[in-house]
Design a protein around this motif. Structure first.
Motif, PDB file in Angstrom:
ATOM      1  N   ILE A 106       3.883  10.680 -13.706  1.00 21.04           N
ATOM      2  CA  ILE A 106       3.518  10.731 -12.292  1.00 21.04           C
ATOM      3  C   ILE A 106       2.965   9.354 -11.933  1.00 21.04           C
ATOM      4  CG2 ILE A 106       2.039  11.885 -10.591  1.00 21.04           C
ATOM      5  CD1 ILE A 106       4.152  13.719 -11.976  1.00 21.04           C
ATOM      6  N   TYR A 107       3.254   8.884 -10.731  1.00 20.48           N
ATOM      7  CA  TYR A 107       2.718   7.592 -10.301  1.00 20.48           C
ATOM      8  C   TYR A 107       2.349   7.661  -8.827  1.00 20.48           C
ATOM      9  CZ  TYR A 107       7.358   6.890  -8.322  1.00 20.48           C
ATOM     10  OH  TYR A 107       8.508   7.045  -7.598  1.00 20.48           O
ATOM     11  N   VAL A 108       1.474   6.746  -8.419  1.00 20.77           N
ATOM     12  CA  VAL A 108       1.009   6.685  -7.032  1.00 20.77           C
ATOM     13  C   VAL A 108       1.154   5.242  -6.535  1.00 20.77           C
ATOM     14  CG1 VAL A 108      -0.943   7.033  -5.463  1.00 20.77           C
ATOM     15  CG2 VAL A 108      -0.656   8.544  -7.451  1.00 20.77           C
ATOM     16  N   VAL A 109       1.751   5.106  -5.355  1.00 21.49           N
ATOM     17  CA  VAL A 109       1.918   3.800  -4.726  1.00 21.49           C
ATOM     18  C   VAL A 109       1.074   3.769  -3.453  1.00 21.49           C
ATOM     19  CG1 VAL A 109       3.557   2.247  -3.566  1.00 21.49           C
ATOM     20  CG2 VAL A 109       4.287   3.546  -5.584  1.00 21.49           C
ATOM     21  N   GLU A 110       0.321   2.697  -3.288  1.00 20.79           N
ATOM     22  CA  GLU A 110      -0.392   2.534  -2.023  1.00 20.79           C
ATOM     23  C   GLU A 110       0.580   1.979  -0.990  1.00 20.79           C
ATOM     24  OE1 GLU A 110      -4.157   0.178  -0.116  1.00 20.79           O
ATOM     25  OE2 GLU A 110      -4.435   1.210  -2.033  1.00 20.79           O
TER      26      GLU A 110
ATOM     27  N   ARG B 235      -4.405  14.738  -0.632  1.00 20.36           N
ATOM     28  CA  ARG B 235      -4.517  15.080   0.792  1.00 20.36           C
ATOM     29  C   ARG B 235      -5.848  15.773   1.073  1.00 20.36           C
ATOM     30  NH1 ARG B 235       1.369  17.322   2.550  1.00 20.36           N
ATOM     31  NH2 ARG B 235       2.301  15.275   2.837  1.00 20.36           N
ATOM     32  N   ARG B 236      -6.255  16.674   0.166  1.00 22.72           N
ATOM     33  CA  ARG B 236      -7.545  17.356   0.347  1.00 22.72           C
ATOM     34  C   ARG B 236      -8.693  16.348   0.355  1.00 22.72           C
ATOM     35  NH1 ARG B 236      -5.099  21.621  -2.396  1.00 22.72           N
ATOM     36  NH2 ARG B 236      -5.654  20.875  -4.450  1.00 22.72           N
ATOM     37  N   GLN B 237      -8.514  15.243  -0.379  1.00 17.91           N
ATOM     38  CA  GLN B 237      -9.542  14.187  -0.398  1.00 17.91           C
ATOM     39  C   GLN B 237      -9.420  13.260   0.822  1.00 17.91           C
ATOM     40  OE1 GLN B 237      -9.460  12.131  -4.221  1.00 17.91           O
ATOM     41  NE2 GLN B 237      -9.115  14.078  -5.288  1.00 17.91           N
ATOM     42  N   ARG B 238      -8.513  13.585   1.731  1.00 15.18           N
ATOM     43  CA  ARG B 238      -8.308  12.912   3.013  1.00 15.18           C
ATOM     44  C   ARG B 238      -7.509  11.614   2.941  1.00 15.18           C
ATOM     45  NH1 ARG B 238     -11.696  15.899   6.898  1.00 15.18           N
ATOM     46  NH2 ARG B 238     -10.809  14.554   8.481  1.00 15.18           N
ATOM     47  N   TYR B 239      -6.741  11.447   1.851  1.00 15.88           N
ATOM     48  CA  TYR B 239      -5.731  10.397   1.842  1.00 15.88           C
ATOM     49  C   TYR B 239      -4.556  10.894   2.679  1.00 15.88           C
ATOM     50  CZ  TYR B 239      -7.877   8.078  -2.232  1.00 15.88           C
ATOM     51  OH  TYR B 239      -8.713   7.425  -3.088  1.00 15.88           O
ATOM     52  N   ALA B 240      -3.744   9.990   3.198  1.00 12.37           N
ATOM     53  CA  ALA B 240      -2.462  10.365   3.808  1.00 12.37           C
ATOM     54  C   ALA B 240      -1.428  10.200   2.705  1.00 12.37           C
ATOM     55  CB  ALA B 240      -2.151   9.458   4.988  1.00 12.37           C
TER      56      ALA B 240
ATOM     57  N   GLN C  64      -4.626  15.756   8.478  1.00 14.07           N
ATOM     58  CA  GLN C  64      -6.019  15.648   8.012  1.00 14.07           C
ATOM     59  C   GLN C  64      -6.492  14.197   7.914  1.00 14.07           C
ATOM     60  OE1 GLN C  64      -3.437  15.497   6.016  1.00 14.07           O
ATOM     61  NE2 GLN C  64      -4.025  14.023   4.480  1.00 14.07           N
ATOM     62  N   PHE C  65      -5.571  13.243   8.047  1.00 12.50           N
ATOM     63  CA  PHE C  65      -5.897  11.832   7.815  1.00 12.50           C
ATOM     64  C   PHE C  65      -6.780  11.281   8.922  1.00 12.50           C
ATOM     65  CE2 PHE C  65      -4.583   7.227   7.826  1.00 12.50           C
ATOM     66  CZ  PHE C  65      -5.187   6.906   6.626  1.00 12.50           C
ATOM     67  N   ASN C  66      -7.888  10.639   8.530  1.00 15.70           N
ATOM     68  CA  ASN C  66      -8.821  10.105   9.529  1.00 15.70           C
ATOM     69  C   ASN C  66      -8.815   8.573   9.577  1.00 15.70           C
ATOM     70  OD1 ASN C  66     -10.213   9.370   7.240  1.00 15.70           O
ATOM     71  ND2 ASN C  66     -11.891  10.808   7.513  1.00 15.70           N
ATOM     72  N   GLY C  67      -7.915   7.933   8.847  1.00 15.77           N
ATOM     73  CA  GLY C  67      -7.797   6.481   8.901  1.00 15.77           C
ATOM     74  C   GLY C  67      -8.747   5.726   7.995  1.00 15.77           C
ATOM     75  N   VAL C  68      -9.618   6.443   7.274  1.00 19.87           N
ATOM     76  CA  VAL C  68     -10.601   5.777   6.418  1.00 19.87           C
ATOM     77  C   VAL C  68      -9.986   5.410   5.068  1.00 19.87           C
ATOM     78  CG1 VAL C  68     -12.811   6.023   5.222  1.00 19.87           C
ATOM     79  CG2 VAL C  68     -12.536   6.905   7.544  1.00 19.87           C
TER      80      VAL C  68
ATOM     81  N   LEU D  10      -5.398   6.429  -9.879  1.00 24.20           N
ATOM     82  CA  LEU D  10      -5.158   7.758  -9.312  1.00 24.20           C
ATOM     83  C   LEU D  10      -4.190   8.597 -10.143  1.00 24.20           C
ATOM     84  CD1 LEU D  10      -4.905   6.800  -5.522  1.00 24.20           C
ATOM     85  CD2 LEU D  10      -6.851   7.822  -6.721  1.00 24.20           C
ATOM     86  N   TYR D  11      -3.558   7.995 -11.171  1.00 23.93           N
ATOM     87  CA  TYR D  11      -2.614   8.788 -11.971  1.00 23.93           C
ATOM     88  C   TYR D  11      -2.724   8.611 -13.484  1.00 23.93           C
ATOM     89  CZ  TYR D  11       0.273   4.502 -12.032  1.00 23.93           C
ATOM     90  OH  TYR D  11       0.732   3.227 -12.184  1.00 23.93           O
TER      91      TYR D  11
END
Length: 116
Positions: free
Chosen positions: A8-12, A107-112, A30-34, A82-83
């Motif tokens: 599994i991998y995560v890309v910003e 997503r639950r942690q408010r990342y998009a 749910q994304f607040n831009g932070v 993150l992975y």
């Protein structure tokens, strides 16, 4: 027994994806831009090799595009923190399930987050 292991991998992603891509925005109410915008994927290659495939618009021998347009256009870099805690998985099915679990957790942690 298969020797293939899936990772599994995560890309910003650039935050421009949120303003420019309607589907991405709709998937992340749910994304607040932070926090950051992210792409979660799984691969039988190394995350670094897979990221390069995304950025170059990689196509397989039959001409089928294997790269995500979102990562190709907005991908900035890998986010190993993150992975890296997720061990390699034995089957594609396990990897797809873990990809979804991680994406929904982020997503639950408010990342998009975008995933397939």
């Amino acid at each position: 027994m298969s020797k293939i292991e899936y990772r599994i991998y995560v890309v910003e992603l650039s935050k421009k994806v949120f303003t420019e891509n309607r589907k991405f925005r709709a998937a992340n109410p749910q994304f607040n831009g932070v926090l950051e915008c992210l792409y979660v994927g799984m691969t039988s290659k190394t995350p670094k090799e897979r990221f390069q495939q995304h950025k170059t618009g990689y196509r397989n021998k039959k001409g089928y595009k294997l790269s995500s347009s979102i990562v190709e256009k907005y991908g900035s870099y890998l986010r190993p923190s993150l992975y890296n805690h997720i061990p390699p998985l034995k089957t594609r099915a396990e990897a797809l399930k873990m990809e979804e679990i991680l994406a929904l957790e982020l997503r639950r942690q408010r990342y998009a987050v975008w995933f397939n």
